[in-house]
Design a protein around this motif. Structure first.
Motif, PDB file in Angstrom:
ATOM      1  N   PHE A   1      70.831  52.104  71.596  1.00  0.00           N
ATOM      2  CA  PHE A   1      70.718  52.926  72.809  1.00  0.00           C
ATOM      3  C   PHE A   1      69.293  52.875  73.337  1.00  0.00           C
ATOM      4  O   PHE A   1      69.067  52.736  74.548  1.00  0.00           O
ATOM      5  CB  PHE A   1      71.124  54.364  72.497  1.00  0.00           C
ATOM      6  N   ALA A   2      68.307  52.964  72.437  1.00  0.00           N
ATOM      7  CA  ALA A   2      66.907  52.885  72.851  1.00  0.00           C
ATOM      8  C   ALA A   2      66.586  51.521  73.446  1.00  0.00           C
ATOM      9  O   ALA A   2      65.797  51.418  74.404  1.00  0.00           O
ATOM     10  CB  ALA A   2      65.994  53.163  71.650  1.00  0.00           C
ATOM     11  N   ALA A   3      67.181  50.451  72.892  1.00  0.00           N
ATOM     12  CA  ALA A   3      66.950  49.105  73.421  1.00  0.00           C
ATOM     13  C   ALA A   3      67.444  48.997  74.863  1.00  0.00           C
ATOM     14  O   ALA A   3      66.752  48.453  75.734  1.00  0.00           O
ATOM     15  CB  ALA A   3      67.648  48.075  72.539  1.00  0.00           C
ATOM     16  N   LEU A   4      68.635  49.527  75.111  1.00  0.00           N
ATOM     17  CA  LEU A   4      69.178  49.483  76.468  1.00  0.00           C
ATOM     18  C   LEU A   4      68.337  50.336  77.420  1.00  0.00           C
ATOM     19  O   LEU A   4      68.092  49.952  78.580  1.00  0.00           O
ATOM     20  CB  LEU A   4      70.621  49.974  76.454  1.00  0.00           C
ATOM     21  N   PHE A   5      67.885  51.493  76.925  1.00  0.00           N
ATOM     22  CA  PHE A   5      67.066  52.382  77.742  1.00  0.00           C
ATOM     23  C   PHE A   5      65.738  51.713  78.093  1.00  0.00           C
ATOM     24  O   PHE A   5      65.298  51.721  79.247  1.00  0.00           O
ATOM     25  CB  PHE A   5      66.829  53.685  76.977  1.00  0.00           C
ATOM     26  N   HIS A   6      65.097  51.103  77.106  1.00  0.00           N
ATOM     27  CA  HIS A   6      63.812  50.457  77.366  1.00  0.00           C
ATOM     28  C   HIS A   6      63.983  49.194  78.194  1.00  0.00           C
ATOM     29  O   HIS A   6      63.063  48.803  78.927  1.00  0.00           O
ATOM     30  CB  HIS A   6      63.113  50.125  76.048  1.00  0.00           C
ATOM     31  N   LEU A   7      65.132  48.554  78.094  1.00  0.00           N
ATOM     32  CA  LEU A   7      65.401  47.385  78.923  1.00  0.00           C
ATOM     33  C   LEU A   7      65.334  47.749  80.398  1.00  0.00           C
ATOM     34  O   LEU A   7      64.759  47.030  81.213  1.00  0.00           O
ATOM     35  CB  LEU A   7      66.780  46.826  78.571  1.00  0.00           C
ATOM     36  N   VAL A   8      65.903  48.908  80.753  1.00  0.00           N
ATOM     37  CA  VAL A   8      65.855  49.375  82.143  1.00  0.00           C
ATOM     38  C   VAL A   8      64.446  49.823  82.501  1.00  0.00           C
ATOM     39  O   VAL A   8      63.912  49.479  83.568  1.00  0.00           O
ATOM     40  CB  VAL A   8      66.859  50.522  82.354  1.00  0.00           C
TER      41      VAL A   8
ATOM     42  N   GLY B   1      71.528  57.786  81.501  1.00  0.00           N
ATOM     43  CA  GLY B   1      72.150  57.650  80.193  1.00  0.00           C
ATOM     44  C   GLY B   1      73.653  57.813  80.221  1.00  0.00           C
ATOM     45  O   GLY B   1      74.387  57.048  79.577  1.00  0.00           O
ATOM     46  N   ASP B   2      74.146  58.787  80.970  1.00  0.00           N
ATOM     47  CA  ASP B   2      75.588  59.061  80.974  1.00  0.00           C
ATOM     48  C   ASP B   2      76.383  58.015  81.743  1.00  0.00           C
ATOM     49  O   ASP B   2      77.513  57.691  81.366  1.00  0.00           O
ATOM     50  CB  ASP B   2      75.849  60.450  81.562  1.00  0.00           C
ATOM     51  N   HIS B   3      75.813  57.506  82.838  1.00  0.00           N
ATOM     52  CA  HIS B   3      76.587  56.626  83.714  1.00  0.00           C
ATOM     53  C   HIS B   3      76.392  55.140  83.445  1.00  0.00           C
ATOM     54  O   HIS B   3      77.241  54.328  83.815  1.00  0.00           O
ATOM     55  CB  HIS B   3      76.244  56.922  85.180  1.00  0.00           C
ATOM     56  N   LEU B   4      75.278  54.760  82.813  1.00  0.00           N
ATOM     57  CA  LEU B   4      75.024  53.343  82.584  1.00  0.00           C
ATOM     58  C   LEU B   4      74.775  53.009  81.112  1.00  0.00           C
ATOM     59  O   LEU B   4      75.326  52.037  80.588  1.00  0.00           O
ATOM     60  CB  LEU B   4      73.820  52.883  83.425  1.00  0.00           C
ATOM     61  N   LEU B   5      73.934  53.791  80.438  1.00  0.00           N
ATOM     62  CA  LEU B   5      73.551  53.440  79.076  1.00  0.00           C
ATOM     63  C   LEU B   5      74.691  53.625  78.086  1.00  0.00           C
ATOM     64  O   LEU B   5      74.896  52.786  77.195  1.00  0.00           O
ATOM     65  CB  LEU B   5      72.339  54.263  78.646  1.00  0.00           C
ATOM     66  N   ARG B   6      75.446  54.714  78.201  1.00  0.00           N
ATOM     67  CA  ARG B   6      76.565  54.932  77.273  1.00  0.00           C
ATOM     68  C   ARG B   6      77.637  53.852  77.399  1.00  0.00           C
ATOM     69  O   ARG B   6      78.087  53.313  76.376  1.00  0.00           O
ATOM     70  CB  ARG B   6      77.177  56.314  77.520  1.00  0.00           C
ATOM     71  N   PRO B   7      78.078  53.500  78.619  1.00  0.00           N
ATOM     72  CA  PRO B   7      79.055  52.391  78.715  1.00  0.00           C
ATOM     73  C   PRO B   7      78.499  51.076  78.179  1.00  0.00           C
ATOM     74  O   PRO B   7      79.228  50.292  77.558  1.00  0.00           O
ATOM     75  CB  PRO B   7      79.345  52.300  80.217  1.00  0.00           C
ATOM     76  N   ALA B   8      77.194  50.815  78.414  1.00  0.00           N
ATOM     77  CA  ALA B   8      76.596  49.583  77.903  1.00  0.00           C
ATOM     78  C   ALA B   8      76.560  49.600  76.379  1.00  0.00           C
ATOM     79  O   ALA B   8      76.772  48.569  75.726  1.00  0.00           O
ATOM     80  CB  ALA B   8      75.185  49.413  78.464  1.00  0.00           C
ATOM     81  N   LEU B   9      76.313  50.773  75.797  1.00  0.00           N
ATOM     82  CA  LEU B   9      76.289  50.899  74.335  1.00  0.00           C
ATOM     83  C   LEU B   9      77.641  50.555  73.731  1.00  0.00           C
ATOM     84  O   LEU B   9      77.732  49.922  72.676  1.00  0.00           O
ATOM     85  CB  LEU B   9      75.876  52.315  73.946  1.00  0.00           C
ATOM     86  N   ASN B  10      78.719  50.945  74.406  1.00  0.00           N
ATOM     87  CA  ASN B  10      80.063  50.613  73.920  1.00  0.00           C
ATOM     88  C   ASN B  10      80.305  49.108  73.909  1.00  0.00           C
ATOM     89  O   ASN B  10      81.088  48.603  73.101  1.00  0.00           O
ATOM     90  CB  ASN B  10      81.118  51.306  74.791  1.00  0.00           C
ATOM     91  N   GLY B  11      79.641  48.382  74.820  1.00  0.00           N
ATOM     92  CA  GLY B  11      79.796  46.933  74.838  1.00  0.00           C
ATOM     93  C   GLY B  11      79.047  46.246  73.716  1.00  0.00           C
ATOM     94  O   GLY B  11      79.423  45.151  73.295  1.00  0.00           O
ATOM     95  N   VAL B  12      77.973  46.877  73.210  1.00  0.00           N
ATOM     96  CA  VAL B  12      77.182  46.288  72.130  1.00  0.00           C
ATOM     97  C   VAL B  12      77.703  46.720  70.767  1.00  0.00           C
ATOM     98  O   VAL B  12      77.772  45.911  69.838  1.00  0.00           O
ATOM     99  CB  VAL B  12      75.693  46.668  72.286  1.00  0.00           C
TER     100      VAL B  12
END
Length: 799
Positions: free
Chosen positions: A339-346, A497-508
């Motif tokens: 989750f932190a990786a996706l957050f820092h990516l943005v 986090g709720d609209h983009l990061l959480r769905p992306a986390l499900n893909g990883v």
């Protein structure tokens, strides 16, 4: 056509139309029309946010080569959506920025065509579900980035940087392709979704780990991970809009995306965990260490990009352990790293894009990026200074900026990785937070260099090329939007986090629940906060006494750097290639014939002997008439006589005997069309030979050594024997089944009553197409040479 497929193809179509549109627009900046392309695409992908955030996925497909399982299949989930939004959103801001940054004298149609080509390739990478389609777009990003980096091709450094990026990334791409083919061999499919769903039963396969490391090779080279990071700093020779795009949201993120997408396939194994984590941490430290010593602002940002990419990569490595533990408390703790990786990516895309644009403004308005010549610009560029502070402090991980939130999560993940028992982390895991903290201190130092060395201190007008003034308003819009996002995400992080990061986390990390936390800026006085305070204190001291400890860089000899090794490797490769080439490229035609026929004898003759294809049977042959024997003897005598005659005229006539004899054979075998063709060709070539040889000097006898004559005789006899054996063995069909039956239904299959036409036009259609392509390329070459010659003559007349 599905909307997502259109979204990928739209930039390619726009790029193809740019030259035509530019001619009609005249002086109007083509950038304003190009700006609509990423803006429309961003709107298309933003429209998908509600559905994707609720757990939906979107698929689409076009048949390409269904017999081989290769289709243009598209898959949009949370992970691909977040990358698509970054690609199109940053693309919009970069094109807007470039309209004011680039000069009208630059080749704007080429620039925007390359940029759109790159944008479409990146969208293809993140949306492709088919491995081979993904690979095609992957290499297209390498080619288009090569064109962008070398945009100012008249500069030596631009050409060097473009070549380096192409060689390194394409090298990794070939390895990645091999890994993809291994995955297909294991699973029988090219679909990423199908591989993810079935990979569990192939984890013990012999190709599992080779495929893993080859895929990682492609990811590491593209995302500039150590030791392949050396191409990224040299890519700074591209125009600043290109650097802002490549370094913040696109090309370097392709490798990050690949690791994230393949985590469900290879994650959960110790090899993946340690390889990705350690490579990321080493890259994080080395990039920040090298950034501090830079005197060029753009080079500093390039190395900072290397460092930040290493941070994100290490987080994906640590987070992959969640798949080992599965859904539960331990899985959720490790999943926080992803989750932190996706957050820092943005976050990295926002602050790094803003900083590159700030550096571009400084270079554009002052005429230099050399930190030694800058200083005191805050009074002249107050708005640009504000953007620099926001971007730099966010990258340093200071409060009130989005980088602080993801950096705190990074510290949390590194502490978790050291304290939880995953893959013997209890033995070496303590290194993870130590390296993370040390690299973050150096990150703080180079962020202070950007702000204080550029905008504070003594103003040095004599060292500047221009009088510093704020740029046009249009050049400030893009960094202003990014700066607003940097601050806005800090105060409203859960909207992202709720609209983009959480769905992306499900893909990883599919199936891992509870890994997406509620993002908040304050967690009390915990370990992570004390690490941040320590970074500020130690980083400030290191910055203050930079001149003292910076001498440590002199310890590393110049010849031991990775750039030096790369250059020496290329020089050695070129020298050895020249040495090898000079040995066989002698300029002597008989040598070349010897190589050709020698290879033919070894390849064809070896195949006959080693595969058991050699088979000679004369029992079913029809009797050979005496006139055919006589004709064959005449041909043999003529062929041998050519070797001993001393006159060109005689040799041409004897060669004609061979050609006309073949025509007679065609007549005897009832092939009048071939006989007529042979007669016409032989007559024309004989006449041309005679005409040409008439003007050539007298034929002097060749003086060759006895050994050379023996060698040539052996090759000639062996070549003739090989051809004869092949002709005699073909009828047996021991190696391959006969294809003659394929042509029995030629009329039904090809619609041709003439079997020869059917073979040439349909059954050999692909071969004919390639022959046509060769002629087309040759025509382009001739046309180009004519245009170049015409251009030179025009310039001479003008002079």
């Amino acid at each position: 056509m599905h909307l997502l497929i259109f979204a990928i193809l739209f930039p390619f179509l726009a790029a193809a139309l740019i030259p035509l549109i530019h001619r009609r627009l005249g002086p109007l900046n083509i950038g304003w029309l190009v700006l609509a392309v990423p803006f429309i695409l961003f709107g298309i992908f933003a429209w998908q946010i509600p559905g994707i955030s609720s757990g939906d996925t979107i698929t689409a497909a076009l048949n390409w080569i269904p017999s081989l399982g290769i289709n243009f299949s598209i898959y949009l989930d949370g992970l691909s959506l977040i990358l698509a939004l970054l690609i199109t959103g940053m693309g919009t801001l970069v094109i807007l920025y470039s309209i004011y940054y680039l000069s009208p004298t630059d080749s704007l149609p080429h620039f925007y065509a390359y940029l759109l080509l790159f944008m479409g390739a990146m969208l293809g990478v993140v949306l492709s579900d088919n491995l081979l389609v993904l690979y095609v777009f992957w290499e297209l990003t390498s080619i288009s980035s090569f064109l962008l980096i070398a945009f100012w091709f008249h500069r030596k450094n631009s050409r060097y940087g473009a070549q380096k990026s192409l060689l390194i990334t394409v090298f990794g791409g070939f390895g990645m392709l091999a890994g993809f083919l291994m995955l297909h061999t294991m699973t029988g499919t090219f679909s990423v979704r199908e591989i993810v769903s079935t990979i569990g039963q192939y984890s013990d396969h012999a190709l599992f780990y080779p495929a893993m490391f080859l895929v990682l090779l492609g990811a590491f080279t593209k995302s500039a991970q150590f030791p392949f990071h050396i191409w990224l700093p040299d890519a700074m020779e591209a125009p600043t809009p290109v650097s802002a795009y490549l370094h913040s949201a696109t090309m370097v993120k392709a490798g990050i995306y690949l690791v994230a997408r393949f985590t469900p396939i290879f994650g959960g194994t110790s090899a993946w965990f340690w390889t990705v984590t350690l490579v990321g941490l080493v890259t994080l430290f080395w990039g920040s260490f090298c950034a501090v010593r830079q005197t060029d602002l753009k080079a500093l940002l390039a190395y900072s990009t290397v460092s930040q990419l290493g941070l994100i990569m290490s987080l994906f490595g640590m987070g992959s352990a969640a798949l080992h533990f599965g859904d539960g408390e331990a899985g959720a703790v490790y999943g926080l790293a992803t989750f932190a990786a996706l957050f820092h990516l943005v976050n990295h895309s926002t602050f790094k894009g803003a900083l590159f644009m700030v550096v571009g403004i400084v270079d554009h308005q002052v005429g230099t990026r050399d930190i030694r010549r800058l200083g005191g610009l805050m009074a002249f560029l107050p708005i640009t200074f504000t953007f620099a502070v926001i971007g730099s402090f966010s990258m340093a991980g200071l409060p009130l900026f989005n980088g602080f939130l993801s950096k705190e999560m990074f510290f949390t993940a590194s502490v978790n990785a050291a304290s939880l028992p995953a893959f013997s982390a209890e033995t070496w895991g303590w290194l993870i937070p130590v390296i993370a903290w040390t690299a973050s201190v150096l990150t703080f130092v180079y962020c202070m260099i950007i702000v204080f060395r550029t905008f504070f201190g003594k103003h040095q007008p004599k060292k500047l090329d221009k009088k510093p003034v704020e740029p046009p308003f249009g050049m400030l819009v893009s960094p202003a939007i990014l700066s607003i996002l940097i601050v806005g995400v800090f105060f409203a992080p859960n909207l992202l986090g709720d609209h983009l990061l959480r769905p992306a986390l499900n893909g990883v990390l599919p199936g891992i629940t509870g890994a997406a936390p509620h993002i908040s800026a304050w967690h009390g006085f915990n370990t992570e906060l004390w690490m941040t305070i320590g970074i500020i204190v130690v980083g400030f001291l290191l910055y203050k006494y930079l001149r003292i400890w910076k001498k440590v860089y002199a310890i590393i000899p110049e010849g031991w750097t990775f750039n030096a090794l790369y250059n020496k490797f290329l020089e050695s490769l070129e020298e050895n290639s020249n040495r090898l080439t000079s040995k066989y490229m002698t300029g002597y035609l008989p040598h070349y014939f010897a190589y050709i026929f020698g290879f033919f004898i070894l390849a064809a003759g070896g195949t006959l002997l080693l595969t058991g294809a050699l088979s000679i049977d004369f029992t079913t042959d029809t009797p050979i008439p005496s006139y055919e024997v006589i004709l064959a003897v005449v041909m043999a005598i003529a062929a041998i006589a050519i070797l001993f005659v001393k006159s060109r005229l005689t040799s041409v006539l004897l060669n004609g005997v061979l050609g006309y004899s073949i025509a007679i054979f065609f007549v005897l075998f009832r092939a009048p069309d071939l006989a007529l063709t042979q007669l016409v060709i032989e007559t024309v070539t004989t006449a041309l030979f005679l005409l040409c040889f008439y003007f050539l000097p007298e034929w002097k006898p060749e003086k060759a050594s006895k050994n050379l004559k023996i060698r040539n005789a052996v090759i000639a006899v062996a070549g003739g024997l090989t051809v004869t054996l092949i002709a005699l063995s073909v009828r047996a069909g021991n190696l391959y089944d006969s294809i003659s039956s394929y042509y029995e239904n030629a009329y039904e299959l090809a619609g041709g009553k003439n079997i020869v036409n059917a073979i040439l036009g349909d059954f050999r259609g692909f071969d004919t197409m390639l022959e046509t392509l060769v002629l087309f390329i040759a025509g382009l070459g001739v046309y180009t040479l004519i245009r170049i010659k015409g251009g030179k003559e025009t310039r001479k007349n003008e002079d």
